[in-house]
Design an enzyme around this catalytic site. Structure first.
Site, PDB file in Angstrom:
ATOM      1  N   HIS A 402       0.904  -1.251   0.087  1.00  0.00           N
ATOM      2  CA  HIS A 402      -0.130   0.032   0.045  1.00  0.00           C
ATOM      3  C   HIS A 402       0.784   1.298   0.041  1.00  0.00           C
ATOM      4  O   HIS A 402       0.733   2.188  -0.933  1.00  0.00           O
ATOM      5  CB  HIS A 402      -0.739  -0.004   1.379  1.00  0.00           C
ATOM      6  N   GLU A 403       1.759   1.288   1.072  1.00  0.00           N
ATOM      7  CA  GLU A 403       2.603   2.585   1.175  1.00  0.00           C
ATOM      8  C   GLU A 403       3.588   2.728  -0.054  1.00  0.00           C
ATOM      9  O   GLU A 403       3.971   3.812  -0.497  1.00  0.00           O
ATOM     10  CB  GLU A 403       3.332   2.582   2.606  1.00  0.00           C
ATOM     11  N   HIS A 406       1.815   4.699  -3.206  1.00  0.00           N
ATOM     12  CA  HIS A 406       1.953   6.016  -2.854  1.00  0.00           C
ATOM     13  C   HIS A 406       3.375   6.331  -3.449  1.00  0.00           C
ATOM     14  O   HIS A 406       3.495   7.402  -3.751  1.00  0.00           O
ATOM     15  CB  HIS A 406       1.766   6.238  -1.345  1.00  0.00           C
ATOM     16  N   HIS A 409       3.530   6.699  -6.823  1.00  0.00           N
ATOM     17  CA  HIS A 409       2.827   7.848  -7.293  1.00  0.00           C
ATOM     18  C   HIS A 409       3.903   8.981  -7.496  1.00  0.00           C
ATOM     19  O   HIS A 409       3.647  10.084  -8.379  1.00  0.00           O
ATOM     20  CB  HIS A 409       1.590   8.207  -6.620  1.00  0.00           C
TER      21      HIS A 409
END
Length: 610
Positions: A402-403, A406, A409
């Site tokens: 999940h992290e 990010h 991105h």
């Protein structure tokens, strides 16, 4: 940015004291800019001219977004107010700048304050050996010659609640966790009331009905009514399933030990036992296959296969703690420098709980050239012991993915302006790149890249990967309702007149009682430790997790159709989502990737709720 990154990742009393000084200084500095009439008039001149050009505009789409964002950032921060109201706004912002760090500090100190020293090993019955070893090390670090130390930090708290047979111990731990910053030396009740008052006064000063209306103007959801309608749909689909989930756990618990009433401190323990019974495996069966170094290598391999990235560990960069690792990121084919990646995985008393991604330097134009980003992820994973490497849980694997989403991105951003690059997007869009990455952890093809036994190096068995996938819907109704409850509580706080909220405990109960599927426990309260909303960026925005889940479920359906490592699909996702930041409205970016708007039922399909 660097100061506040350190305040959460590696704080100490000196930094905490500095925060109380620096917060008002930064708030005042921000107000000096945003309330400066001369600066605003220059921006307004450009803005008005651009509006007059219509179809004859010569600006790129990114430049239009930059102009709109700058103009609205001034107007949404008081540029159109008279001098009296500007001073009032300035005072509000300075006071707010002190309260959020104080809220977070109280939660961290309350978390650190609780310690449960266990002196009889039989009281740890059921706890995995890795957790027992970690508790022994924790006790030694605190100067205890004997015993095992259980704390409220996630790698200690979660295994104890899931596996320890000692019901009295689970109750004690649950009550301590649920009463963090509620009363005592680190009480956050008054901080909540003051934060809510300031947020509402600020919004109304700027012409908005309430804080939620102010926040949502710059979100995909746009208005509180739309958020509430969205949450209601998920609540309706989730609540009966949640009751069924709890009933199944209750019946199984009764069948195994004569337990008459399932209390909240029983739920994690007995749901884990039911999961083991139904799927014939436990989370502890998975740990040996999730050696942290292998998982890190695995998530890097996902980035290589999907986006052509190469991560190389380097010791050439300064680190703020010995636990931190630094990696240079390059394009695999061209060797073009993409950015710098920091990884900080283990809990410590100087670090806030949870997991997050942040930037030390954002991609974009700076001092005459476009610079690449410096990105960090900060987590609180299971630490290695004397006898074993760091073997993390499957949930921790998903958190890492999940992290890392990010991080991609930010790392893959190709924008001109830093204020539009990377994760500088609408808040209910920012979770799409992170949440979509979690999907690969449920696929055999993804797990096979890194899930190997830490002793034998054998690949995770196919039957175990299938069990992971089969169990992914387990308690889906309960989990969904839990998130909806937090989101509705957040919206209630920020759409209710602050004068009607006298006590956060009573107010929370008035909102959550109708959504409660387990007995209420007096003396516990979630709001006083709700750092996402009162010390983070999620005020009137917690719904964005579920909103982005719709996007990620719908987006991953395309990967499933074409192959989860299909380069063409990954390239479309990179070029239209990951690299574009906030240079265009997120719905337009999503449609360029998917070819249509997201299907709102995709999430409910994935969770088995329809």
């Amino acid at each position: 940015a660097i100061f506040h990154n350190q305040l959460t990742a590696n704080t100490h009393e000196h930094l905490q004291a500095l925060a109380k000084e620096i917060g008002p200084i930064l708030a005042s500095y921000s107000s000096d800019i945003l309330l400066d009439a001369d600066i605003f008039n220059r921006i307004k001149t450009v803005y008005d001219f651009e509006k007059s050009q219509g179809q004859n505009s010569k600006l790129t789409q990114e430049q239009k977004e930059l102009l709109e964002k700058n103009y609205s950032s001034f107007t949404r921060n008081g540029a159109l107010l008279d001098s009296t109201k500007k001073n009032e706004l300035r005072a509000i912002d300075e006071e707010q700048s002190k309260l959020s760090p104080q809220f977070a500090e109280n939660v961290l100190k309350a978390t650190n304050e609780f310690q449960m020293l266990v002196t009889k090993k039989e009281e740890l019955d059921g706890l995995p050996e890795s957790a027992i070893e970690a508790a022994k090390i924790a006790a030694e670090e605190k100067g205890h010659a004997t015993g095992w130390l259980i704390t409220l930090h996630a790698p200690s708290y979660i295994p104890y609640m899931q596996h320890c047979k000692n019901r009295e111990g689970r109750e004690k731990l649950f009550r301590a966790f649920g009463s963090r910053a509620l009363g005592g030396s680190f009480d956050n009740k008054n901080n909540i009331l003051k934060i809510l008052e300031l947020r509402e006064k600020r919004a109304q000063l700027l012409g908005y009905k309430n804080h939620a209306s102010f926040v949502l103007e710059k979100r995909m959801a746009e208005k509180p009514e739309k958020v509430l309608k969205f949450l209601e749909k998920i609540k309706v689909a989730s609540i009966n399933a949640a009751y069924t989930d709890v009933k199944k756990v209750q019946e199984y618990a009764v069948s195994q030990g004569g337990l008459q009433e399932l209390m909240p401190w029983d739920f994690a323990y007995w749901s884990e036992r039911l999961k083991e019974h139904l799927f014939q495996f436990s989370d502890e069966d998975l740990r040996p296959y999730f050696k942290l170094e292998n998982v890190i290598a695995g998530v890097f391999e996902h980035a290589r296969k999907l986006y052509g990235l190469k991560f190389t560990e380097s010791s050439d960069y300064p680190r703020y703690h010995d636990d931190v690792k630094t990696y240079e990121v390059h394009d695999e084919k061209t060797n073009e420098y993409i950015g710098l990646f920091y990884a900080d995985f283990f809990p410590r008393e100087t670090k806030s709980g949870g997991a997050w991604m942040t930037n030390y330097f954002e991609q974009g134009y700076f001092k005459n050239s476009v610079h690449r980003p410096h990105v960090a992820i900060v987590c609180n994973f299971t630490k290695p012991t004397k006898d074993k490497p760091a073997l993390i849980t499957f949930n921790e694997v998903r958190t890492l993915f999940h992290e890392f989403g990010h991080s991609l991105h930010s790392l893959l951003s190709k924008c001109n302006y830093r204020s539009l690059s990377g994760t500088n997007v609408y808040w209910d869009f920012v979770e799409l790149p992170s949440q979509i990455m979690e999907n690969w952890t449920l696929e055999k093809e993804g797990l096979d890249l890194f899930a190997r036994h830490y002793k034998t190096n054998e690949k995770i068995p196919s039957e175990l990967t299938q069990k992971i996938k089969d169990s992914s819907h387990f308690l889906a109704g309960y989990a969904s309702l839990r998130q909806v409850t937090f989101a509705l509580l957040d919206m209630a706080y920020h759409t209710t007149d602050f004068r009607k909220i006298q006590d956060p405990v009573e107010f929370e109960n008035s909102i959550t009682d109708q959504l409660r599927v387990l007995p209420k426990v007096d003396g516990t309260n979630f709001s006083c430790a709700f750092t996402h909303v009162f010390a983070g960026g999620y005020s009137a925005a917690y719904y964005s997790y579920k909103w982005a889940e719709v996007l990620d479920a719908d987006a991953f359906e395309l990967f499933k159709e074409n192959g989860i490592f299909d380069v063409d699909t990954a390239t479309k996702f990179k070029e239209n989502i990951l690299s574009r930041g906030g240079t265009e409205h997120p719905m337009e970016l999503y449609k360029k990737f998917r070819g249509r708007e997201p299907d709102p039922d995709a999430l409910l399909r994935r969770d088995g709720l329809i």
